[in-house]
Design a protein around this motif. Structure first.
Motif, PDB file in Angstrom:
ATOM      1  N   ARG A 107       0.869  -1.194   0.000  1.00  0.00           N
ATOM      2  CA  ARG A 107       0.000   0.000   0.000  1.00  0.00           C
ATOM      3  C   ARG A 107       0.899   1.236   0.000  1.00  0.00           C
ATOM      4  O   ARG A 107       1.046   1.915   1.025  1.00  0.00           O
ATOM      5  CB  ARG A 107      -0.907   0.024   1.236  1.00  0.00           C
ATOM      6  CG  ARG A 107      -1.996  -1.022   1.241  1.00  0.00           C
ATOM      7  CD  ARG A 107      -2.989  -0.697   2.360  1.00  0.00           C
ATOM      8  NE  ARG A 107      -3.886  -1.786   2.650  1.00  0.00           N
ATOM      9  CZ  ARG A 107      -5.128  -1.889   2.170  1.00  0.00           C
ATOM     10  NH1 ARG A 107      -5.599  -0.969   1.359  1.00  0.00           N
ATOM     11  NH2 ARG A 107      -5.878  -2.913   2.503  1.00  0.00           N
ATOM     12  N   ILE A 159     -11.966  -2.140   5.445  1.00  0.00           N
ATOM     13  CA  ILE A 159     -10.812  -1.938   6.317  1.00  0.00           C
ATOM     14  C   ILE A 159      -9.512  -1.930   5.511  1.00  0.00           C
ATOM     15  O   ILE A 159      -9.313  -2.754   4.634  1.00  0.00           O
ATOM     16  CB  ILE A 159     -10.767  -3.044   7.389  1.00  0.00           C
ATOM     17  CG1 ILE A 159     -12.075  -3.031   8.209  1.00  0.00           C
ATOM     18  CG2 ILE A 159      -9.549  -2.897   8.292  1.00  0.00           C
ATOM     19  CD1 ILE A 159     -12.393  -1.715   8.873  1.00  0.00           C
ATOM     20  N   GLN A 160      -8.652  -0.958   5.834  1.00  0.00           N
ATOM     21  CA  GLN A 160      -7.344  -0.846   5.196  1.00  0.00           C
ATOM     22  C   GLN A 160      -6.257  -1.007   6.264  1.00  0.00           C
ATOM     23  O   GLN A 160      -6.541  -1.335   7.405  1.00  0.00           O
ATOM     24  CB  GLN A 160      -7.200   0.539   4.548  1.00  0.00           C
ATOM     25  CG  GLN A 160      -8.290   0.901   3.543  1.00  0.00           C
ATOM     26  CD  GLN A 160      -8.089   2.308   2.977  1.00  0.00           C
ATOM     27  OE1 GLN A 160      -7.512   3.185   3.628  1.00  0.00           O
ATOM     28  NE2 GLN A 160      -8.570   2.514   1.763  1.00  0.00           N
ATOM     29  N   SER A 204      -7.673   6.147  -2.269  1.00  0.00           N
ATOM     30  CA  SER A 204      -6.434   5.979  -3.048  1.00  0.00           C
ATOM     31  C   SER A 204      -5.403   5.084  -2.360  1.00  0.00           C
ATOM     32  O   SER A 204      -4.442   4.659  -2.995  1.00  0.00           O
ATOM     33  CB  SER A 204      -5.817   7.356  -3.325  1.00  0.00           C
ATOM     34  OG  SER A 204      -5.666   8.073  -2.117  1.00  0.00           O
ATOM     35  N   THR A 209      -2.413  -5.870  -5.606  1.00  0.00           N
ATOM     36  CA  THR A 209      -2.337  -7.336  -5.638  1.00  0.00           C
ATOM     37  C   THR A 209      -2.542  -7.907  -7.033  1.00  0.00           C
ATOM     38  O   THR A 209      -2.379  -9.105  -7.211  1.00  0.00           O
ATOM     39  CB  THR A 209      -3.387  -7.969  -4.687  1.00  0.00           C
ATOM     40  OG1 THR A 209      -4.682  -7.508  -5.067  1.00  0.00           O
ATOM     41  CG2 THR A 209      -3.137  -7.587  -3.250  1.00  0.00           C
ATOM     42  N   THR A 210      -2.919  -7.100  -7.998  1.00  0.00           N
ATOM     43  CA  THR A 210      -3.136  -7.585  -9.366  1.00  0.00           C
ATOM     44  C   THR A 210      -2.431  -6.637 -10.345  1.00  0.00           C
ATOM     45  O   THR A 210      -2.114  -5.498  -9.980  1.00  0.00           O
ATOM     46  CB  THR A 210      -4.632  -7.600  -9.717  1.00  0.00           C
ATOM     47  OG1 THR A 210      -5.111  -6.250  -9.759  1.00  0.00           O
ATOM     48  CG2 THR A 210      -5.448  -8.391  -8.700  1.00  0.00           C
ATOM     49  N   GLU A 212      -3.799  -5.057 -12.701  1.00  0.00           N
ATOM     50  CA  GLU A 212      -4.673  -3.879 -12.801  1.00  0.00           C
ATOM     51  C   GLU A 212      -4.385  -2.865 -11.695  1.00  0.00           C
ATOM     52  O   GLU A 212      -4.355  -1.668 -11.938  1.00  0.00           O
ATOM     53  CB  GLU A 212      -6.135  -4.305 -12.642  1.00  0.00           C
ATOM     54  CG  GLU A 212      -6.832  -4.595 -13.935  1.00  0.00           C
ATOM     55  CD  GLU A 212      -8.129  -5.351 -13.701  1.00  0.00           C
ATOM     56  OE1 GLU A 212      -8.609  -5.423 -12.553  1.00  0.00           O
ATOM     57  OE2 GLU A 212      -8.658  -5.888 -14.690  1.00  0.00           O
ATOM     58  N   ASP A 213      -4.205  -3.390 -10.479  1.00  0.00           N
ATOM     59  CA  ASP A 213      -3.920  -2.498  -9.347  1.00  0.00           C
ATOM     60  C   ASP A 213      -2.647  -1.691  -9.593  1.00  0.00           C
ATOM     61  O   ASP A 213      -2.562  -0.517  -9.217  1.00  0.00           O
ATOM     62  CB  ASP A 213      -3.728  -3.303  -8.054  1.00  0.00           C
ATOM     63  CG  ASP A 213      -4.981  -4.032  -7.624  1.00  0.00           C
ATOM     64  OD1 ASP A 213      -6.078  -3.595  -7.986  1.00  0.00           O
ATOM     65  OD2 ASP A 213      -4.838  -5.038  -6.909  1.00  0.00           O
ATOM     66  N   ARG A 215      -1.436  -0.725 -12.452  1.00  0.00           N
ATOM     67  CA  ARG A 215      -1.729   0.343 -13.423  1.00  0.00           C
ATOM     68  C   ARG A 215      -2.520   1.467 -12.760  1.00  0.00           C
ATOM     69  O   ARG A 215      -2.298   2.651 -13.023  1.00  0.00           O
ATOM     70  CB  ARG A 215      -2.523  -0.226 -14.612  1.00  0.00           C
ATOM     71  CG  ARG A 215      -1.739  -1.262 -15.403  1.00  0.00           C
ATOM     72  CD  ARG A 215      -2.285  -1.421 -16.802  1.00  0.00           C
ATOM     73  NE  ARG A 215      -3.681  -1.783 -16.811  1.00  0.00           N
ATOM     74  CZ  ARG A 215      -4.147  -3.039 -16.887  1.00  0.00           C
ATOM     75  NH1 ARG A 215      -3.321  -4.061 -16.928  1.00  0.00           N
ATOM     76  NH2 ARG A 215      -5.425  -3.269 -16.915  1.00  0.00           N
ATOM     77  N   ILE A 216      -3.439   1.083 -11.873  1.00  0.00           N
ATOM     78  CA  ILE A 216      -4.222   2.088 -11.138  1.00  0.00           C
ATOM     79  C   ILE A 216      -3.298   2.923 -10.248  1.00  0.00           C
ATOM     80  O   ILE A 216      -3.399   4.143 -10.192  1.00  0.00           O
ATOM     81  CB  ILE A 216      -5.319   1.394 -10.305  1.00  0.00           C
ATOM     82  CG1 ILE A 216      -6.390   0.828 -11.241  1.00  0.00           C
ATOM     83  CG2 ILE A 216      -5.923   2.339  -9.282  1.00  0.00           C
ATOM     84  CD1 ILE A 216      -7.389  -0.089 -10.562  1.00  0.00           C
ATOM     85  N   ALA A 219      -1.427   5.495 -12.172  1.00  0.00           N
ATOM     86  CA  ALA A 219      -2.290   6.623 -12.532  1.00  0.00           C
ATOM     87  C   ALA A 219      -2.492   7.547 -11.324  1.00  0.00           C
ATOM     88  O   ALA A 219      -2.453   8.773 -11.444  1.00  0.00           O
ATOM     89  CB  ALA A 219      -3.637   6.125 -13.041  1.00  0.00           C
ATOM     90  N   LEU A 220      -2.714   6.957 -10.151  1.00  0.00           N
ATOM     91  CA  LEU A 220      -2.947   7.763  -8.952  1.00  0.00           C
ATOM     92  C   LEU A 220      -1.681   8.508  -8.547  1.00  0.00           C
ATOM     93  O   LEU A 220      -1.739   9.665  -8.131  1.00  0.00           O
ATOM     94  CB  LEU A 220      -3.427   6.860  -7.803  1.00  0.00           C
ATOM     95  CG  LEU A 220      -4.830   6.306  -7.964  1.00  0.00           C
ATOM     96  CD1 LEU A 220      -5.118   5.268  -6.885  1.00  0.00           C
ATOM     97  CD2 LEU A 220      -5.873   7.429  -7.888  1.00  0.00           C
ATOM     98  N   LEU A 224      -1.178  12.528  -7.530  1.00  0.00           N
ATOM     99  CA  LEU A 224      -1.348  12.752  -6.084  1.00  0.00           C
ATOM    100  C   LEU A 224      -0.707  14.078  -5.651  1.00  0.00           C
ATOM    101  O   LEU A 224       0.293  14.481  -6.197  1.00  0.00           O
ATOM    102  CB  LEU A 224      -0.744  11.588  -5.289  1.00  0.00           C
ATOM    103  CG  LEU A 224      -1.619  10.355  -5.092  1.00  0.00           C
ATOM    104  CD1 LEU A 224      -0.887   9.319  -4.269  1.00  0.00           C
ATOM    105  CD2 LEU A 224      -2.939  10.704  -4.410  1.00  0.00           C
TER     106      LEU A 224
END
Lengths: 224, 224
Positions: A107, A159-160, A204, A209-210, A212-213, A215-216, A219-220, A224
């Motif tokens: 994270r 939950i994070q 954000s 874990t993937t 796709e994550d 790539r996301i 982008a973030l 930021l």
């Protein structure tokens, strides 16, 4: 009060379709895990960073540290067979009172102001866990019958991490025998009889874990 | 069996910090809503597309259609005061039996194979709703006491759209008086006494409601 963080990164790369464990994949040109450590160091350069990695990853991590000239001080600790054991190993490094933030290594987009609010709340109330509201509808599925029913999403929080605790209290909680009920550190703390304090975090602060994550996250990070 | 879709886009831009409602914001150079309509048209060019928009948006939408030379056939219908009313208005346009997919206008990244599975399942079983597994820990928060407790996340599914139904059954379900229990179309259908059928969708089928979501969608679209 003295601040610590235990950063846990024990995952393999299986869900990433990659040979490299996800925490070492590059985000904006740097291993994910280095971004994560930087968030804590940039927030408070006096924080004690305890990094828990699987035994077979430690030489690789050391080579990355040299390659990237990564100079943020941290203590490297050996992980256990489960996340619970890894966190317990990390916590056992702490020899004095204080506040510890337990955080997922994958994270890296944690916001400093969320971290500040978590430490402040935990100092006042003994613990603080980051969460966000459910944005989508939720259904409960009965595992026996597979029948589902709509539930009120406003009564649930996603939950994070970080999950932040007063050191002696969380060390004591981790003396429990590990069970399937322990899905995160807050559930261990809860099992020891404490009331969990939730603090609103940010969407954000995703867990990578993937593919796709990843790539996301790219982008973030750009915005930021 | 004849296929229809009711695409609902009634949201304002308040959460987007934008004067333009989120469904008209540009994704890869084209309004989000046009991407969404294209998914259905590209999947099946004979599908009847019913687009429900607020009355005060309709002239603006028509101007966008001209500006972007958007030539996918669709019927424009006026929205109601709530999402429930808007969907009901859209469904009332359907005069024959068939299968209808009700979909959020701000979910432009729906995968064709998910849509195919939803239509096939609904044809066989009367309904099908897209969902994904919870990836993160979940806590239930008591609204009175604010006390939270860990819940087993594997027993919960995050609900998306499309939600797909046999036409006469969902039209009948929408004859109910609107209540707070209706968080989505599946909950309306459930209230009418039907068992909800869940189909696994994709995490990339995100609902764009914040500026962050728009950046995430851009990143996902580049690599889909």
């Amino acid at each position: 009060m003295k601040r610590y963080t235990v950063i846990v990164a024990g995952g393999s790369g299986s869900r990433m379709k990659s040979k490299v464990s996800k925490q070492y994949l590059l985000l904006a040109g740097k291993p994910i895990l280095m971004h994560t450590l930087s968030v804590f160091y940039n927030y408070d350069a006096t924080i004690d960073i305890i990094l828990v990695l699987p035994a077979h990853d430690q030489a690789y991590w050391q080579s990355l540290v040299r390659q990237y000239h990564f100079d943020i001080p941290h203590t490297l600790v050996q992980g256990g067979a489960t996340r619970f054991q890894s966190v317990k190993n990390g916590l056992s490094q702490i020899k004095a009172d204080g506040i510890v933030a337990i955080h997922d290594g994958v994270r890296p987009l944690l916001a400093p102001h969320t971290l500040e609010q978590l430490f402040t709340t935990a100092q006042q109330q003994g613990n603080a866990t980051a969460c966000v509201a459910m944005k989508e509808s939720l259904r409960h599925v009965d595992p026996q019958t597979t029948v589902s029913r709509a539930v009120n999403r406003t009564a649930y929080k996603v939950i994070q991490t970080p999950q932040v605790f007063r050191v002696p209290l969380i060390q004591q909680a981790f003396q429990a025998e590990e069970t399937d009920l322990f899905t995160d550190d807050a559930s261990v703390f809860e099992y020891a009889g404490h009331k969990i304090v939730l603090v609103n975090g940010e969407y954000s602060n995703i867990k990578i874990t993937t593919p796709e994550d990843l790539r996301i996250a790219e982008a973030l990070l750009r915005k930021l």
